[in-house]
Motif scaffolding. Structure first.
Motif, PDB file in Angstrom:
ATOM      1  N   LEU A   1      18.027  -4.052   6.072  1.00 17.51           N
ATOM      2  CA  LEU A   1      16.747  -3.434   5.721  1.00 17.51           C
ATOM      3  C   LEU A   1      16.870  -2.673   4.407  1.00 17.51           C
ATOM      4  O   LEU A   1      17.884  -2.022   4.148  1.00 17.51           O
ATOM      5  CB  LEU A   1      16.294  -2.476   6.820  1.00 17.51           C
ATOM      6  CG  LEU A   1      16.138  -3.053   8.221  1.00 17.51           C
ATOM      7  CD1 LEU A   1      15.812  -1.935   9.210  1.00 17.51           C
ATOM      8  CD2 LEU A   1      15.050  -4.116   8.262  1.00 17.51           C
ATOM      9  N   GLY A   2      15.822  -2.732   3.598  1.00 13.39           N
ATOM     10  CA  GLY A   2      15.802  -1.988   2.350  1.00 13.39           C
ATOM     11  C   GLY A   2      15.530  -0.513   2.585  1.00 13.39           C
ATOM     12  O   GLY A   2      15.357  -0.056   3.722  1.00 13.39           O
ATOM     13  N   PRO A   3      15.469   0.271   1.522  1.00 13.32           N
ATOM     14  CA  PRO A   3      15.193   1.719   1.633  1.00 13.32           C
ATOM     15  C   PRO A   3      13.826   1.978   2.248  1.00 13.32           C
ATOM     16  O   PRO A   3      12.923   1.135   2.191  1.00 13.32           O
ATOM     17  CB  PRO A   3      15.240   2.197   0.183  1.00 13.32           C
ATOM     18  CG  PRO A   3      16.011   1.151  -0.554  1.00 13.32           C
ATOM     19  CD  PRO A   3      15.722  -0.136   0.134  1.00 13.32           C
ATOM     20  N   GLY A   4      13.664   3.156   2.830  1.00  9.74           N
ATOM     21  CA  GLY A   4      12.396   3.536   3.428  1.00  9.74           C
ATOM     22  C   GLY A   4      11.308   3.722   2.385  1.00  9.74           C
ATOM     23  O   GLY A   4      11.567   4.211   1.278  1.00  9.74           O
ATOM     24  N   VAL A   5      10.089   3.354   2.743  1.00  5.75           N
ATOM     25  CA  VAL A   5       8.930   3.505   1.868  1.00  5.75           C
ATOM     26  C   VAL A   5       7.989   4.520   2.509  1.00  5.75           C
ATOM     27  O   VAL A   5       7.580   4.352   3.665  1.00  5.75           O
ATOM     28  CB  VAL A   5       8.202   2.163   1.668  1.00  5.75           C
ATOM     29  CG1 VAL A   5       6.959   2.338   0.802  1.00  5.75           C
ATOM     30  CG2 VAL A   5       9.143   1.128   1.062  1.00  5.75           C
ATOM     31  N   ARG A   6       7.633   5.559   1.753  1.00  2.00           N
ATOM     32  CA  ARG A   6       6.763   6.624   2.257  1.00  2.00           C
ATOM     33  C   ARG A   6       5.435   6.711   1.521  1.00  2.00           C
ATOM     34  O   ARG A   6       4.509   7.334   2.014  1.00  2.00           O
ATOM     35  CB  ARG A   6       7.477   7.976   2.157  1.00  2.00           C
ATOM     36  CG  ARG A   6       8.757   8.054   2.964  1.00  2.00           C
ATOM     37  CD  ARG A   6       9.334   9.454   2.971  1.00  2.00           C
ATOM     38  NE  ARG A   6      10.519   9.538   3.817  1.00  2.00           N
ATOM     39  CZ  ARG A   6      11.060  10.666   4.247  1.00  2.00           C
ATOM     40  NH1 ARG A   6      10.526  11.827   3.865  1.00  2.00           N
ATOM     41  NH2 ARG A   6      12.123  10.653   5.015  1.00  2.00           N
ATOM     42  N   ASP A   7       5.346   6.119   0.349  1.00  3.68           N
ATOM     43  CA  ASP A   7       4.155   6.230  -0.498  1.00  3.68           C
ATOM     44  C   ASP A   7       3.329   4.951  -0.458  1.00  3.68           C
ATOM     45  O   ASP A   7       3.877   3.850  -0.632  1.00  3.68           O
ATOM     46  CB  ASP A   7       4.559   6.519  -1.946  1.00  3.68           C
ATOM     47  CG  ASP A   7       5.089   7.922  -2.113  1.00  3.68           C
ATOM     48  OD1 ASP A   7       4.292   8.835  -2.345  1.00  3.68           O
ATOM     49  OD2 ASP A   7       6.324   8.095  -1.995  1.00  3.68           O
ATOM     50  N   VAL A   8       2.030   5.109  -0.238  1.00  2.62           N
ATOM     51  CA  VAL A   8       1.087   3.996  -0.286  1.00  2.62           C
ATOM     52  C   VAL A   8      -0.023   4.359  -1.270  1.00  2.62           C
ATOM     53  O   VAL A   8      -0.566   5.468  -1.217  1.00  2.62           O
ATOM     54  CB  VAL A   8       0.485   3.700   1.098  1.00  2.62           C
ATOM     55  CG1 VAL A   8      -0.566   2.593   1.004  1.00  2.62           C
ATOM     56  CG2 VAL A   8       1.578   3.304   2.089  1.00  2.62           C
ATOM     57  N   LEU A   9      -0.356   3.434  -2.155  1.00  2.44           N
ATOM     58  CA  LEU A   9      -1.439   3.627  -3.112  1.00  2.44           C
ATOM     59  C   LEU A   9      -2.477   2.537  -2.907  1.00  2.44           C
ATOM     60  O   LEU A   9      -2.137   1.343  -2.865  1.00  2.44           O
ATOM     61  CB  LEU A   9      -0.916   3.579  -4.559  1.00  2.44           C
ATOM     62  CG  LEU A   9       0.013   4.729  -4.975  1.00  2.44           C
ATOM     63  CD1 LEU A   9       1.463   4.351  -4.711  1.00  2.44           C
ATOM     64  CD2 LEU A   9      -0.165   5.067  -6.450  1.00  2.44           C
ATOM     65  N   LEU A  10      -3.742   2.945  -2.739  1.00  2.23           N
ATOM     66  CA  LEU A  10      -4.851   2.031  -2.496  1.00  2.23           C
ATOM     67  C   LEU A  10      -5.734   1.980  -3.738  1.00  2.23           C
ATOM     68  O   LEU A  10      -6.281   3.005  -4.149  1.00  2.23           O
ATOM     69  CB  LEU A  10      -5.662   2.502  -1.292  1.00  2.23           C
ATOM     70  CG  LEU A  10      -4.877   2.705   0.022  1.00  2.23           C
ATOM     71  CD1 LEU A  10      -5.762   3.338   1.079  1.00  2.23           C
ATOM     72  CD2 LEU A  10      -4.312   1.390   0.517  1.00  2.23           C
ATOM     73  N   TYR A  11      -5.879   0.796  -4.319  1.00  7.63           N
ATOM     74  CA  TYR A  11      -6.581   0.641  -5.593  1.00  7.63           C
ATOM     75  C   TYR A  11      -7.901  -0.111  -5.404  1.00  7.63           C
ATOM     76  O   TYR A  11      -7.975  -1.069  -4.621  1.00  7.63           O
ATOM     77  CB  TYR A  11      -5.744  -0.184  -6.577  1.00  7.63           C
ATOM     78  CG  TYR A  11      -4.429   0.415  -6.979  1.00  7.63           C
ATOM     79  CD1 TYR A  11      -4.275   1.045  -8.208  1.00  7.63           C
ATOM     80  CD2 TYR A  11      -3.318   0.307  -6.151  1.00  7.63           C
ATOM     81  CE1 TYR A  11      -3.048   1.571  -8.595  1.00  7.63           C
ATOM     82  CE2 TYR A  11      -2.087   0.826  -6.528  1.00  7.63           C
ATOM     83  CZ  TYR A  11      -1.955   1.462  -7.745  1.00  7.63           C
ATOM     84  OH  TYR A  11      -0.736   1.975  -8.118  1.00  7.63           O
ATOM     85  N   PRO A  12      -8.911   0.263  -6.195  1.00  5.98           N
ATOM     86  CA  PRO A  12     -10.129  -0.540  -6.267  1.00  5.98           C
ATOM     87  C   PRO A  12      -9.917  -1.696  -7.253  1.00  5.98           C
ATOM     88  O   PRO A  12      -8.861  -1.777  -7.896  1.00  5.98           O
ATOM     89  CB  PRO A  12     -11.157   0.457  -6.793  1.00  5.98           C
ATOM     90  CG  PRO A  12     -10.359   1.351  -7.687  1.00  5.98           C
ATOM     91  CD  PRO A  12      -9.001   1.479  -7.039  1.00  5.98           C
ATOM     92  N   PRO A  13     -10.897  -2.585  -7.416  1.00  2.00           N
ATOM     93  CA  PRO A  13     -10.739  -3.692  -8.371  1.00  2.00           C
ATOM     94  C   PRO A  13     -10.438  -3.227  -9.797  1.00  2.00           C
ATOM     95  O   PRO A  13      -9.726  -3.914 -10.538  1.00  2.00           O
ATOM     96  CB  PRO A  13     -12.090  -4.406  -8.300  1.00  2.00           C
ATOM     97  CG  PRO A  13     -12.598  -4.115  -6.929  1.00  2.00           C
ATOM     98  CD  PRO A  13     -12.143  -2.720  -6.630  1.00  2.00           C
ATOM     99  N   SER A  14     -10.953  -2.062 -10.210  1.00  3.91           N
ATOM    100  CA  SER A  14     -10.705  -1.565 -11.571  1.00  3.91           C
ATOM    101  C   SER A  14      -9.268  -1.129 -11.780  1.00  3.91           C
ATOM    102  O   SER A  14      -8.836  -0.926 -12.918  1.00  3.91           O
ATOM    103  CB  SER A  14     -11.630  -0.392 -11.866  1.00  3.91           C
ATOM    104  OG  SER A  14     -11.316   0.710 -11.021  1.00  3.91           O
ATOM    105  N   ARG A  15      -8.514  -0.962 -10.675  1.00  3.44           N
ATOM    106  CA  ARG A  15      -7.121  -0.489 -10.691  1.00  3.44           C
ATOM    107  C   ARG A  15      -7.022   0.974 -11.123  1.00  3.44           C
ATOM    108  O   ARG A  15      -5.920   1.464 -11.377  1.00  3.44           O
ATOM    109  CB  ARG A  15      -6.213  -1.329 -11.590  1.00  3.44           C
ATOM    110  CG  ARG A  15      -6.326  -2.836 -11.487  1.00  3.44           C
ATOM    111  CD  ARG A  15      -5.875  -3.369 -10.127  1.00  3.44           C
ATOM    112  NE  ARG A  15      -5.502  -4.763 -10.206  1.00  3.44           N
ATOM    113  CZ  ARG A  15      -6.327  -5.796  -9.965  1.00  3.44           C
ATOM    114  NH1 ARG A  15      -7.591  -5.548  -9.611  1.00  3.44           N
ATOM    115  NH2 ARG A  15      -5.899  -7.043 -10.031  1.00  3.44           N
ATOM    116  N   ARG A  16      -8.134   1.679 -11.221  1.00  6.81           N
ATOM    117  CA  ARG A  16      -8.126   3.071 -11.674  1.00  6.81           C
ATOM    118  C   ARG A  16      -8.231   4.038 -10.493  1.00  6.81           C
ATOM    119  O   ARG A  16      -8.857   3.725  -9.480  1.00  6.81           O
ATOM    120  CB  ARG A  16      -9.277   3.328 -12.647  1.00  6.81           C
ATOM    121  CG  ARG A  16      -9.156   2.577 -13.967  1.00  6.81           C
ATOM    122  CD  ARG A  16     -10.164   3.122 -14.981  1.00  6.81           C
ATOM    123  NE  ARG A  16     -11.544   2.896 -14.552  1.00  6.81           N
ATOM    124  CZ  ARG A  16     -12.253   1.828 -14.884  1.00  6.81           C
ATOM    125  NH1 ARG A  16     -11.715   0.875 -15.640  1.00  6.81           N
ATOM    126  NH2 ARG A  16     -13.503   1.693 -14.479  1.00  6.81           N
TER     127      ARG A  16
END
Length: 374
Positions: A56-71
């Motif tokens: 297994l790779g390192p743990g992931v704690r951050d999630v980023l949710l983007y709109p179509p503009s990516r902004r």
């Protein structure tokens, strides 16, 4: 056992440990070929199953949710490791060895072609008399068809590329893009854990006018969080295939066999995570199968009831319908704007960091607690 994916191999091991004669067949000649999953294990799976940590790779704690503009993405951070991405070919090989150690036989390069009057017909091996057939043969299961069980009808199609991460200092993060132009009815994603980068898209094939490969190419041209490959460049690994999102099928078992994994629709209809449910449902499948073969009582099969599971996640099925209704960039921008509010962030955190990506499996009284994946 038809299919040597994680669901098939885990079920095979559990059945072999109950002193049943188990034969696993898979048409692939290597378990490293035809991998279709990103290989994301969620915290609940990591907590409940003894997974091989070195795979297994390192743990992931951050999630980023983007709109179509990516902004202006919605950035969510957990205080615990929520995801770990596995080396799936190695996980499959590990599961195969565990099944064989328990006593199961695993034959690769052997294709199941059908069953008649208790005889399983195989291309690449002699026919086998089979008291019971377990279908672990994917979203478009031939076993389900042959046994007259339910089949998956609501499917996404997905594709992704994998390459080494461009930076060993990258903070592991999961980037999700809601954009119906490249992922109609679902998401585009980039997950970079500092070791490998997985970038992919999935959506309803009826809305993918230019095809999933073309949309994947368009997405990866400017996908957020996508780093350049580390070291010399070479051909990236490519994966893809259908993803059932209609929920667990209702009729999963009959006196001749049952279904597990993607064949059973055991995938979260909203997040499309399949590794947690495949392990949980395999536990129940093994218990029910062993009890049925020991007693010959058809009533035992009633414990393997898709309706009972479906009733436990009506909310996620409703959210699946809502996500499917986001068909324009403007609607996607509005949806992400709602997620920026305090209630929206709270709801997103419950979905992404919660403990109910798949409902608890109702076990018969004789069922043991979850077994480790050794």
């Amino acid at each position: 056992m038809v299919g040597a994916g994680l669901a098939g191999l885990h079920t095979a091991r559990l059945l072999a440990e109950r002193d049943l004669r188990v034969l696993v067949v898979d048409r692939r000649r290597s378990l490293a070929a035809g991998v279709r999953t990103t290989g994301i294990f969620v915290r609940r799976t990591l907590d409940d199953f003894d997974l091989p940590g070195h795979l297994l790779g390192p743990g992931v704690r951050d999630v980023l949710l983007y709109p179509p503009s990516r902004r202006d993405p919605v950035h969510l951070t957990s205080d615990r490791d929520e995801y770990r991405v596995a080396d799936m070919p190695a996980v499959y090989d590990h599961a195969r060895r565990a099944a064989e150690t328990a006593g199961a036989r695993v034959l690769l390069g052997v294709r199941y072609t059908g069953i008649t009057t208790g005889i399983a017909h195989l291309d690449g091996a002699e026919p086998v008399r089979a008291r019971f057939v377990v279908g672990a043969d994917g979203a478009r299961s031939a076993v389900a068809r042959d046994l007259g069980l339910d089949v998956n009808r609501r499917l996404l199609v997905g594709a992704e590329i994998i390459h080494p991460s461009g930076s060993a200092t990258t903070v592991p993060a999961f980037h999700c893009v809601l954009d119906p132009r490249v992922a109609p009815g679902y998401l585009g994603w980039v997950i970079d854990d500092g070791h490998h980068v997985h970038a992919g898209v999935a959506g309803y094939p009826s809305a993918m006018r230019s095809g999933v490969r073309h949309l994947l190419s368009a997405f990866t041209s400017d996908a957020p969080g996508l780093t350049a490959p580390a070291g010399p460049t070479g051909p990236a690994e490519r994966r893809g295939g259908p993803i059932p999102v209609g929920g667990v099928l209702r009729r999963l078992a009959c006196p001749s066999g049952l279904l597990v994994g993607d064949a059973a629709g055991a995938v979260s209809p909203l997040t499309a995570g399949g590794l947690d449910p495949c392990l949980r449902l395999s536990e129940l499948a093994a218990t029910v199968t062993a009890d049925y073969l020991r007693t010959g009582d058809d009533h035992v099969l009633r414990a393997y009831d898709g309706n009972a599971l479906r009733s436990r996640f009506r909310g996620r099925l409703a959210l699946r319908r809502a996500l499917a209704s986001v068909t324009s960039p403007a609607a996607a921008e509005a949806a992400v704007a709602l997620l920026r509010t305090r209630p929206g962030r709270s709801a997103a955190a419950r979905i992404l960091f919660g403990d109910r990506s798949f409902p608890d499996v109702p076990s018969p009284s004789s069922s043991p607690s979850p077994s480790p994946v050794r």
